[in-house]
Design an enzyme around this catalytic site. Structure first.
Site, PDB file in Angstrom:
ATOM      1  CE  LYS A 211      -3.481   2.333   2.783  1.00  0.00           C
ATOM      2  NZ  LYS A 211      -4.463   2.247   3.858  1.00  0.00           N
ATOM      3  CD  GLU A 217       9.225  -5.988   7.286  1.00  0.00           C
ATOM      4  OE1 GLU A 217       8.996  -4.861   6.788  1.00  0.00           O
ATOM      5  OE2 GLU A 217       8.952  -6.279   8.469  1.00  0.00           O
ATOM      6  N   GLY A 272      -4.942  -1.824   4.905  1.00  0.00           N
ATOM      7  CA  GLY A 272      -4.162  -2.966   4.421  1.00  0.00           C
ATOM      8  C   GLY A 272      -4.842  -4.296   4.706  1.00  0.00           C
ATOM      9  NE  ARG A 273      -6.639  -3.595  10.813  1.00  0.00           N
ATOM     10  CZ  ARG A 273      -5.942  -2.481  10.943  1.00  0.00           C
ATOM     11  NH1 ARG A 273      -4.775  -2.351  10.348  1.00  0.00           N
ATOM     12  NH2 ARG A 273      -6.412  -1.466  11.644  1.00  0.00           N
ATOM     13  CD  GLU A 358      -2.006  -4.306  11.344  1.00  0.00           C
ATOM     14  OE1 GLU A 358      -0.783  -4.522  11.464  1.00  0.00           O
ATOM     15  OE2 GLU A 358      -2.552  -4.231  10.225  1.00  0.00           O
ATOM     16  CG  HIS A 389      -5.603 -35.914  17.003  1.00  0.00           C
ATOM     17  ND1 HIS A 389      -5.894 -37.096  17.637  1.00  0.00           N
ATOM     18  CD2 HIS A 389      -6.528 -35.755  16.033  1.00  0.00           C
ATOM     19  CE1 HIS A 389      -6.951 -37.650  17.043  1.00  0.00           C
ATOM     20  NE2 HIS A 389      -7.345 -36.850  16.075  1.00  0.00           N
ATOM     21  CE  LYS A 513       5.656  -0.912  10.051  1.00  0.00           C
ATOM     22  NZ  LYS A 513       4.718  -0.170   9.219  1.00  0.00           N
TER      23      LYS A 513
HETATM   24  O1  F6P Z   1       3.126  -2.624   9.739  1.00  0.00           O
HETATM   25  C1  F6P Z   1       1.802  -3.001   9.635  1.00  0.00           C
HETATM   26  C2  F6P Z   1       1.307  -2.731   8.262  1.00  0.00           C
HETATM   27  O2  F6P Z   1       1.230  -1.376   8.028  1.00  0.00           O
HETATM   28  C3  F6P Z   1      -0.016  -3.406   8.005  1.00  0.00           C
HETATM   29  O3  F6P Z   1      -1.077  -2.673   8.470  1.00  0.00           O
HETATM   30  C4  F6P Z   1       0.020  -3.578   6.537  1.00  0.00           C
HETATM   31  O4  F6P Z   1      -0.933  -4.501   6.107  1.00  0.00           O
HETATM   32  C5  F6P Z   1       1.438  -4.038   6.339  1.00  0.00           C
HETATM   33  O5  F6P Z   1       2.180  -3.284   7.289  1.00  0.00           O
HETATM   34  C6  F6P Z   1       2.010  -3.850   4.981  1.00  0.00           C
HETATM   35  O6  F6P Z   1       1.982  -2.518   4.557  1.00  0.00           O
HETATM   36  P1  F6P Z   1       2.166  -2.118   3.051  1.00  0.00           P
HETATM   37  O7  F6P Z   1       1.056  -2.718   2.263  1.00  0.00           O
HETATM   38  O8  F6P Z   1       2.132  -0.618   3.037  1.00  0.00           O
HETATM   39  O9  F6P Z   1       3.496  -2.646   2.594  1.00  0.00           O
END
Ligand code: F6P
Length: 549
Positions: A211, A217, A272-273, A358, A389, A513
């Site tokens: 987003k 990452e 995002g979620r 979240e 189990h 972060k």
């Molecule tokens: O760090 C949490 C977050 O902002 C989530 O809310 C989001 O889904 C995820 O990181 C990834 O963010 P992006 O889509 O901006 O890479």
């Protein structure tokens, strides 16, 4: 009273009435509730779209449900719901609208944000996705060397990974089996390594899903993926055929070197979620095809319409949200298990963890004051029958109350045949047996009647009264998946509304972060990090020693 004119939640008469009612119900037993009302098993149910929802095995009476609905009315859950659907900026800490519902609105709907109808843009992106997905699936979109794309690797994290990764697994039997689709999220290089080690770069498409397009990452993995590609194809021009982006941030996408023509857009009013039915679902759309993707959107819409219009008495997301409040706030339950009896739903609970935790893992209310009531639960679970189990022992006989959702399907997926198809009845026999055992247990007398020696009777007795919701559908289709996800989205909304928290921000993830960025130079260069605590300093020193630095 709060700054926003609301009475503190736990000082409202509706809250107090529920607390009192909880004391009165302290000795309620599900066996007795069922004995007193022979129609309970069918009466405490809802049919919504393709979902049959049984909430009879909950520690509630008509009075409990009435009092919970009064709490929802007092906290104006439906008022906030209407504001969300209208596009008002109910994400107060980020001053944003919350309009994932616009992602599945029909073409002719009008939903305005800042005076602009967002629906045409939603459908323009869906059309662009459909066109692209169609070309990848047909082989019309080729890689740089002219070879057909056979592998799709989505690189994203959190909401830019969990949704499409979950849905891809859920709908695996609807996917093009000739395509390899993989999801890379972890900044641990092992993730990208394992996802690409047996792939041919000339046949691989990377979808960079972010987003913000700033998530460390994702950008790190995307950069490594580009190097992997260029090491094989040795031509910068190859990037345009092998990389597309899903983002709200055109500038950053261009900066990374992806042509904005190959970018699929979404907007800041999609959390995002809550985003896998936006452009973030491109990998899924390539896998299942645009028609199936639109069927899934229809499923989402069906529940949106239900949530928007159904009266409180028969409103499924409202009911599920309130039941969670009953246990979390009045029974001290700390967690909520989601236990799907479908192998295909193996990532479903992981997806719900982000959606729920979240969204509602907050200790500050919308008015900026600390809450003095419990908010979001720990959400956990894995598919049955495996869990039976492993950890069901604790759900049956442990000291913690763990409300659980059981999700199952009458039909196995169409691909199964013969013996594998026949196994489905055994799977579902377990499904029904578990909620029965959890609710009604086994009395000491029943155990004794089996001739069990007296010293073992307490161990073999099951108290029961472990509450569950059963969600049953005929079969697992794209539409049913959309219905399930929308059901949980709105359930989470209901709870956030009652607790008066902003379910749509996530400030709590920021600190980690920032600290990671500060600590990294200490690991790589041994740099002095000002203000580093003694424990972390020693750990960093130990790490460097182990790495021979
Ligand atoms: O760090 C949490 C977050 O902002 C989530 O809310 C989001 O889904 C995820 O990181 C990834 O963010 P992006 O889509 O901006 O890479």
């Amino acid at each position: 009273m709060n700054a926003d004119g609301r009475t503190r939640l736990n000082q409202t008469p509706e809250w107090t009435a529920l607390a009192k009612h909880r004391e009165e119900l302290a000795d309620a037993r599900l066996r007795e509730l069922f004995a007193a009302d022979p129609a309970r098993g069918t009466g405490y149910t809802l049919r919504v779209g393709d979902l049959y929802i049984d909430y009879s095995k909950h520690l509630v009476t008509d009075e409990t449900l009435r009092l919970l609905r009064e709490l929802a009315a007092a906290t104006d859950v439906f008022g906030l719901r209407d504001a969300m659907f209208r596009g008002e900026k109910i994400n107060v800490t980020e001053n944003r609208a919350v309009l994932h519902t616009a992602l599945r609105a029909p073409r002719d709907a009008v939903i305005e944000v800042d005076g602009e109808n967002v629906v045409p843009a939603v459908h323009a992106v869906l059309d662009k996705m459909s066109d692209f997905a169609g070309r990848v699936r047909s082989g019309a979109w080729t890689g740089h060397t002219g070879r057909r794309i056979r592998n799709v690797v989505n690189i994203g994290i959190g909401g830019s990974d969990l949704g499409p990764a979950m849905a891809y697994e859920v709908l695996r039997s609807f996917t093009d089996r000739d395509l390899t689709v993989r999801f890379v999220s972890n900044v641990d290089g092992a993730d990208l390594h394992e996802a690409t080690r047996d792939l041919d770069p000339a046949e691989t498409l990377f979808i960079i899903a972010s987003k913000t397009f700033t998530t460390i990452e994702t950008i790190t993995n995307a950069t490594s993926a580009r190097k992997w590609l260029l090491a094989a194809l040795a031509d910068e021009k190859a990037v345009a055929r092998h990389f597309v982006a899903l983002s709200t941030n055109t500038e950053k996408v261009s900066e990374f070197g992806i042509d904005p023509d190959n970018m699929f857009e979404f907007w800041d009013w999609v959390g995002g979620r809550y985003s896998y039915d936006s452009a973030i679902g491109l990998s899924l759309m390539i896998a299942i095809g645009p028609d199936r993707f639109r069927e899934m959107l229809d499923g989402f819409r069906l529940i949106d319409d239900h949530f928007r219009t159904a009266p409180a008495e028969s409103n499924a997301p409202l009911l599920l949200g309130l039941l969670g409040i009953w246990y979390g706030n009045f029974h001290d339950a700390q967690s909520h298990a989601v236990l799907p009896y479908s192998h295909y739903l193996s990532r479903f609970t992981a997806y719900l963890q982000q959606l729920d935790m979240e969204s509602n893992g907050k200790y500050v209310a919308r008015d900026g004051k600390r809450v003095d009531w419990q908010t979001g639960p720990v959400v956990w679970g894995t598919p049955g029958t495996n869990g039976q189990h492993a950890y069901y022992q604790l759900i049956h006989q442990g000291t913690k109350l763990i409300p659980a959702d059981f999700i199952g399907f009458a039909e196995p997926v169409a691909e199964l045949s013969g013996e594998l198809k026949a196994q489905h009845d055994l799977l579902m026999a377990n499904f029904f047996a578990q909620t029965q055992a959890l609710a009604f247990g086994k009395t000491a007398d029943e155990v004794r009647a089996e001739g069990v020696p007296e010293e073992l009777v307490p161990h073999k007795t099951f108290q029961g009264d472990r509450p569950t919701t059963t969600i049953l559908a005929r079969e697992l289709t794209p539409s049913v998946l959309g219905q399930l996800v929308a059901l949980y989205e709105h359930k989470v909304f209901v709870q956030g509304a009652v607790w008066n928290i902003d379910s749509f921000d996530q400030w709590g993830v920021e600190l980690g972060k920032v600290l990671a960025k500060r600590v990294e130079p200490a690991l790589t260069e041994g740099a002095e990090v000002p203000g580093l605590d003694a424990s972390t300093k020693a750990l960093v020193a130990e790490y460097r020693k182990l790495r021979g630095r």
